[in-house]
Design a protein around this motif. Sequence first.
Motif, PDB file in Angstrom:
ATOM      1  N   ILE A 588      74.189  65.042  77.585  1.00  0.00           N
ATOM      2  CA  ILE A 588      73.113  64.232  78.161  1.00  0.00           C
ATOM      3  C   ILE A 588      73.477  63.918  79.606  1.00  0.00           C
ATOM      4  O   ILE A 588      74.468  63.242  79.876  1.00  0.00           O
ATOM      5  CB  ILE A 588      72.899  62.939  77.357  1.00  0.00           C
ATOM      6  CG1 ILE A 588      72.524  63.278  75.905  1.00  0.00           C
ATOM      7  CG2 ILE A 588      71.827  62.074  78.005  1.00  0.00           C
ATOM      8  CD1 ILE A 588      72.441  62.066  74.996  1.00  0.00           C
ATOM      9  N   VAL A 589      72.687  64.416  80.547  1.00  0.00           N
ATOM     10  CA  VAL A 589      73.002  64.231  81.963  1.00  0.00           C
ATOM     11  C   VAL A 589      72.188  63.116  82.599  1.00  0.00           C
ATOM     12  O   VAL A 589      72.528  62.647  83.682  1.00  0.00           O
ATOM     13  CB  VAL A 589      72.771  65.549  82.745  1.00  0.00           C
ATOM     14  CG1 VAL A 589      73.717  66.614  82.256  1.00  0.00           C
ATOM     15  CG2 VAL A 589      71.323  66.018  82.624  1.00  0.00           C
ATOM     16  N   GLU A 606      63.339  58.934  78.229  1.00  0.00           N
ATOM     17  CA  GLU A 606      63.513  60.383  78.341  1.00  0.00           C
ATOM     18  C   GLU A 606      64.994  60.714  78.409  1.00  0.00           C
ATOM     19  O   GLU A 606      65.755  60.053  79.113  1.00  0.00           O
ATOM     20  CB  GLU A 606      62.815  60.917  79.593  1.00  0.00           C
ATOM     21  CG  GLU A 606      61.318  60.654  79.627  1.00  0.00           C
ATOM     22  CD  GLU A 606      60.711  60.966  80.991  1.00  0.00           C
ATOM     23  OE1 GLU A 606      61.465  61.419  81.883  1.00  0.00           O
ATOM     24  OE2 GLU A 606      59.509  60.732  81.167  1.00  0.00           O
ATOM     25  N   LEU A 607      65.400  61.747  77.676  1.00  0.00           N
ATOM     26  CA  LEU A 607      66.761  62.268  77.735  1.00  0.00           C
ATOM     27  C   LEU A 607      66.719  63.665  78.346  1.00  0.00           C
ATOM     28  O   LEU A 607      65.909  64.501  77.939  1.00  0.00           O
ATOM     29  CB  LEU A 607      67.392  62.339  76.345  1.00  0.00           C
ATOM     30  CG  LEU A 607      67.587  61.014  75.592  1.00  0.00           C
ATOM     31  CD1 LEU A 607      68.202  61.275  74.224  1.00  0.00           C
ATOM     32  CD2 LEU A 607      68.459  60.060  76.395  1.00  0.00           C
ATOM     33  N   TYR A 608      67.592  63.909  79.321  1.00  0.00           N
ATOM     34  CA  TYR A 608      67.690  65.215  79.965  1.00  0.00           C
ATOM     35  C   TYR A 608      69.029  65.844  79.586  1.00  0.00           C
ATOM     36  O   TYR A 608      70.076  65.188  79.669  1.00  0.00           O
ATOM     37  CB  TYR A 608      67.604  65.080  81.485  1.00  0.00           C
ATOM     38  CG  TYR A 608      66.284  64.565  81.999  1.00  0.00           C
ATOM     39  CD1 TYR A 608      65.340  65.432  82.527  1.00  0.00           C
ATOM     40  CD2 TYR A 608      65.988  63.205  81.960  1.00  0.00           C
ATOM     41  CE1 TYR A 608      64.123  64.960  83.013  1.00  0.00           C
ATOM     42  CE2 TYR A 608      64.771  62.713  82.436  1.00  0.00           C
ATOM     43  CZ  TYR A 608      63.848  63.594  82.955  1.00  0.00           C
ATOM     44  OH  TYR A 608      62.647  63.141  83.437  1.00  0.00           O
ATOM     45  N   SER A 609      69.001  67.102  79.168  1.00  0.00           N
ATOM     46  CA  SER A 609      70.219  67.753  78.695  1.00  0.00           C
ATOM     47  C   SER A 609      70.743  68.755  79.719  1.00  0.00           C
ATOM     48  O   SER A 609      70.046  69.129  80.659  1.00  0.00           O
ATOM     49  CB  SER A 609      69.957  68.475  77.373  1.00  0.00           C
ATOM     50  OG  SER A 609      69.167  69.629  77.603  1.00  0.00           O
ATOM     51  N   GLU A 610      71.992  69.186  79.509  1.00  0.00           N
ATOM     52  CA  GLU A 610      72.605  70.177  80.392  1.00  0.00           C
ATOM     53  C   GLU A 610      71.866  71.507  80.359  1.00  0.00           C
ATOM     54  O   GLU A 610      71.909  72.279  81.313  1.00  0.00           O
ATOM     55  CB  GLU A 610      74.072  70.388  80.003  1.00  0.00           C
ATOM     56  CG  GLU A 610      75.011  69.370  80.608  1.00  0.00           C
ATOM     57  CD  GLU A 610      76.456  69.730  80.361  1.00  0.00           C
ATOM     58  OE1 GLU A 610      76.717  70.469  79.381  1.00  0.00           O
ATOM     59  OE2 GLU A 610      77.322  69.265  81.116  1.00  0.00           O
ATOM     60  N   VAL A 636      77.107  57.718  76.971  1.00  0.00           N
ATOM     61  CA  VAL A 636      77.078  58.740  78.026  1.00  0.00           C
ATOM     62  C   VAL A 636      77.981  58.368  79.204  1.00  0.00           C
ATOM     63  O   VAL A 636      78.687  59.217  79.753  1.00  0.00           O
ATOM     64  CB  VAL A 636      75.624  58.951  78.517  1.00  0.00           C
ATOM     65  CG1 VAL A 636      75.590  59.841  79.752  1.00  0.00           C
ATOM     66  CG2 VAL A 636      74.779  59.546  77.401  1.00  0.00           C
ATOM     67  N   ILE A 637      77.976  57.111  79.600  1.00  0.00           N
ATOM     68  CA  ILE A 637      78.659  56.687  80.822  1.00  0.00           C
ATOM     69  C   ILE A 637      80.150  56.528  80.569  1.00  0.00           C
ATOM     70  O   ILE A 637      80.552  55.865  79.609  1.00  0.00           O
ATOM     71  CB  ILE A 637      78.058  55.362  81.333  1.00  0.00           C
ATOM     72  CG1 ILE A 637      76.570  55.538  81.636  1.00  0.00           C
ATOM     73  CG2 ILE A 637      78.786  54.886  82.575  1.00  0.00           C
ATOM     74  CD1 ILE A 637      76.264  56.617  82.645  1.00  0.00           C
ATOM     75  N   ILE A 652      69.569  56.524  84.743  1.00  0.00           N
ATOM     76  CA  ILE A 652      71.026  56.527  84.823  1.00  0.00           C
ATOM     77  C   ILE A 652      71.520  57.896  84.406  1.00  0.00           C
ATOM     78  O   ILE A 652      70.915  58.557  83.556  1.00  0.00           O
ATOM     79  CB  ILE A 652      71.624  55.420  83.917  1.00  0.00           C
ATOM     80  CG1 ILE A 652      73.095  55.187  84.229  1.00  0.00           C
ATOM     81  CG2 ILE A 652      71.404  55.729  82.445  1.00  0.00           C
ATOM     82  CD1 ILE A 652      73.678  53.948  83.563  1.00  0.00           C
ATOM     83  N   GLY A 653      72.596  58.363  85.036  1.00  0.00           N
ATOM     84  CA  GLY A 653      73.122  59.665  84.675  1.00  0.00           C
ATOM     85  C   GLY A 653      74.099  60.185  85.708  1.00  0.00           C
ATOM     86  O   GLY A 653      74.510  59.471  86.622  1.00  0.00           O
TER      87      GLY A 653
END
Length: 1240
Positions: A588-589, A606-610, A636-637, A652-653
């Motif tokens: 998860i980026v 929303e979740l954004y993946s590699e 994730v962090i 955040i990411g």
Amino acid sequence: MQQSSRPAPQAARPPPGVPHLPPQTTLCPADDDSDDYEEADASYASILPVNPLDREMSLQVPLQAKGRYSSLCSDDELLGDDEPSVWEEPGLSDLQASIFLPNAGRLASAPKEGSSHLAAVIKMGWLDKNPPQGALYYQRRWVKLDVDYLRYFDNDKQVYSKGIIPTASITNVTSVGELKFEVITSNRTFIFKAESDAERKEWVTVLQDCTRGRQRRSTLSPGSPLIPEFKGYLELKGLRSKLYTVVTSDKVFLYKNMEDYRVGVGITSIEMNVGNVKVTDRRGFDLTTPYRIFSFVAESEQLKDQWVDAMRESIDEALSNREVADRIWAEPSNSFCADCGTPKPEWAAINLCVVVCKRCAGEHRGLGPNISKVRSLKMDRKVWTQELIQVFSSLGNDRVNGFWAANVPPSEALSPSSCSDDRRRFITNKYRHGKYRKYHPLYGNQKELNNALCINVQCSDVLETLSLIFCGADVNCSTGMASCPTPLSLANTHAQPLQAVLLSHNLNTALPQSEVESGMDEVHFPAPTCVYHNGFLFKTGSMARPVTERKAREEFSRRWCTLNEGTFSYYESDKNSNPNGALRASEIVCLAVDVPDKHGYEHTFELYSESDRLYLFGTDDPNGHKEWIKSIAKSVIPARAEPLLRLSFERIGRLKCKDGLNLQTSKVGWFALVGSTLHAYLNDSREEEIRLRKLNELSIQQDNGVLVLVERGRTLYIEGERKLDFAGWCAAIQSAAGSGGDTLSQQQLTDTDIPVVVHSCVDYITQCGLTSEGIYRKSGVNSRVAALCERFRRDARSLRLKEGEHQVDDVSNTLKRFFRELEEGLFTSEDGGTWLTTAAIQDESVKISQYQKLLNKLPRVNRATLRALINHLYCVQRFSELNQMNLHNLAIVFGPTLFQTDGQDYTAGRAIEDLIQYYTLVFEVDEQQLKKQLEEITVIIQVREKLNTKFPSTEPGGHFICTVYLEEKKDTAEQHVKIPASMTSAELTCEILDRRNIPVKDKEYWNCWEVVDKEEMERPLHYRERVLPILHSFGTDSHLLIKKHVAMEAMIIYLASKVDPSKHGMMKFREERSILGLGLSSGSFHDRYFILNSSSLRMYKEVRSNRPERDWPVKNLRVYLGIKKKVRPPTCWGLTVVYESKKQDKPERQQWYLCCETQPEMREWYATFHSIQNDGDVWPQDGLQPSRASRAPPDSRHGNVSLIPLRGSENEMRNSVAAFSQDPLAGRCSASSGDLAALR
């Protein structure tokens, strides 16, 4: 070609630096901070996993090439020599098919010590080689021998070989037949043919000496100490067969098949210290080096991911620093993992004093940094001080395990093959619970433990200190001594640096604490729980593009979701055991929190993946939504960026970025967007806050995928590693950087917290409108005022008010409308009434005191804005004899505007009148500074009145005030000069040198330069070139500089030696295109052939082309030295060329870049341009003469030009005009045209 007859010298180590990669690739060096470490996937076990080492190199293959093709694999009959090959070498004549082909002889990055490419070449030369299948014809090959390998190549410019034979696998070398000799391995015989008997004899002797008595230790073979990290078959695009590919610690080897791998005879090896790996499609990925790009295709998507991970780890290993690891491994017990025994562990828990392997390090990270502080031996260079290295070397894993693992049951002990669950259980018991430790005799007696710690840190027994700390001694306990209040200060006082470093790393460690109770029961702090959460969410299908439309409730499906041990999974229902899909936290980026009611469900995220996919989840439960956001973000962090979790973030990411002076290497940063502030944690683990509304510039380079944020004194480049989340970040940051509403704090601000709209309007009126009669009382054109307000509201930072283009009354009304429509008002709705009642106070001192209290009560932005506005109005009324706007008139206009009243009475006006009248007292203004400001404004008004082109001037020519710098741009080097229309570059140069009493010596070529800071380019003006037209074409980031032209003498000598005035040759070309009028650059550099003659510059695709691609009139070109780094030029020797023309009466401007291979080549091109454009007259024959008597006649194209104040901010303008008016030498350049006529 003559064959080499002597050993080559040691290969020179190339200079350090990061190579320029193809535009679509990104260099990924090892991060200095190891907090981005991620546990290896257990599924690797099925595909030959080995000790992961690091990542380095990258390749792709040009798939289309013309001309003769040489096959890397043709000797082993993978491809015939008559078939096209993807292995065309750089440096050959057909370059156009190559994606990126630098000089083959120039390595782009400094490889590691011991790299085979850097190994000393024992012998090299041309030999004829017979293919192994017994063909009768020989093939010409360039052969190199070093201590490890015998390699052969198509030619002497190739980087990657056609074949590689480890010297350790050579069993015999013997002469056979005429001029031939055999190189024999266990399963193959290679036949070479020399040009002479002496040459053959020398090759045989050298090979026999090199291989005699050597053990089989090829790094290509399974028996090598470098165990393969990953191996298997990969398809290489362009070949008809698959290659057996082996990833080792810092190299990738290619073989024809598995049998060749077993005997160690390969095709080529790839050094991974200059590489990068990038996923291209579902099963494909590119391995990119500066010399070639290899496009691989795996057998499945899962295998592709594992190949990519293995190669990236190999890159990390090649880039890493082994010095710390080698020193720590020098203690024998440290060369095995303290937990499972795996050899060569590369990680350490610096507070626990144990060296561990990568898989165990992952479990240590799961304990949290308050228990185990995990750092890499190879990448975290900053943490490894000499003292910390000595601690690990003096203790060693065996001695430390004598404490931590004194009571481990054999059934619970780990081995190198232990699974992740066993590792997690063992490491938790060992370090969190202290289950296996050796208890100190004082365990349970807190006071005695603390006393023992204070005594022990004064000596050198570090192991005893470790035992005391982890049996309950308080690291922060009081020593009872004022001079040394803590154990750490005691250690420092008694010169015990090893004790001090151990204590410093355990100041905040969560330890199992004990209390004195019956039975001496051990009392522990409760272990921190893992992030765990579950519940129902509503999910849409994953997407490969941004969500631009509202998703209705019907498009969501109900899913049972769990977050457990770093994995987010979603199931058909809570009854199902197999998930529909899962995302590891490391994949998860980015996490984006949508505004309420954006979609069918009230709360969504929303979740954004590699893998560049977007997952949308929703719920109607606000508390559940908040818990999911908190839990996912915490998973994730990393720990070093944990403070970001306390923020109410919208997004955040992690992102890759560059800043400072190191623009070659990207680093991973963790970012959180909160309102108009971007919070960032970069490698140094310090939080940075970027105030987006205070940015000087915000732009997006769409083609390069870079977001540029320019703030005062710093530029940050955020790179788009993946299109989807990068597009989301760009949109969110752009929105946050704009005006966020109608209150003052939501506006775009200057560094002094003044809204940009207020600063721009006040600055413009100060320069252009203080003499305008009825300023602020007269109305502007309503449509123009509305348009200005809208433009300021949309992006105030990008709007520049210009005289002639914008009218004074329009700007003044824009400022008034801004304050009238301001939400909450300038004085705030809460305290606005108090300001009005204060105006009724009769006692002057009481009134001023009350105004000061109210002023200090205002929010920061309101206070700064009010101060700036009242300062401006004070200046306006001081010139009321010109503008008819006295104190009372201004109060009538601005009272109702600022207090947002109907203006029926004069109460609001009275308050504004008081603030202007008592300006110096209420705002505590420096009287001298105010006096200086008014004097500067007076000079501006006088200058404008005297030389304003709207009124006939008694002088036939106008002047222009200009700031000129001597040798460098700084305050002490600036000079303020009046530039007449006829002044030339040489005259201006002499003027400045004369002011500073600098004599012009022989062979000194002082020149006036036009410097454009934003474009990072400069141009020496021709000595006869008029200065005034240059000033009129100036942008806000340009200036004039007087300095020596150090290359002029070399240019003159070169031009004198030329018979033909024209020039031709290859250069790298890139064009600057304009996208949607935003000035965004695009494209990349390409090799082109240029011909420059007296009339035109022509560009051809290649030398053999008959028709030029482009043709420019040389007289219309303006050539600058230098290229901005933003376009990533392949070399540092470049020219920026500006072409200006008119098409259908409309001016057209093009800008493009030319790169040369060397500095002399660039100098020759520039000298030729300079000579042709000036008819061979590049420098006065008698040199620069310090005389201004022979001025050229005025240029009729400019006529009378008004005296325009300096560009820049209001303060810069004031300083410049004041300095000009006070400079006793300024009179030298203020002569009227009549005086100049007398001089003639």
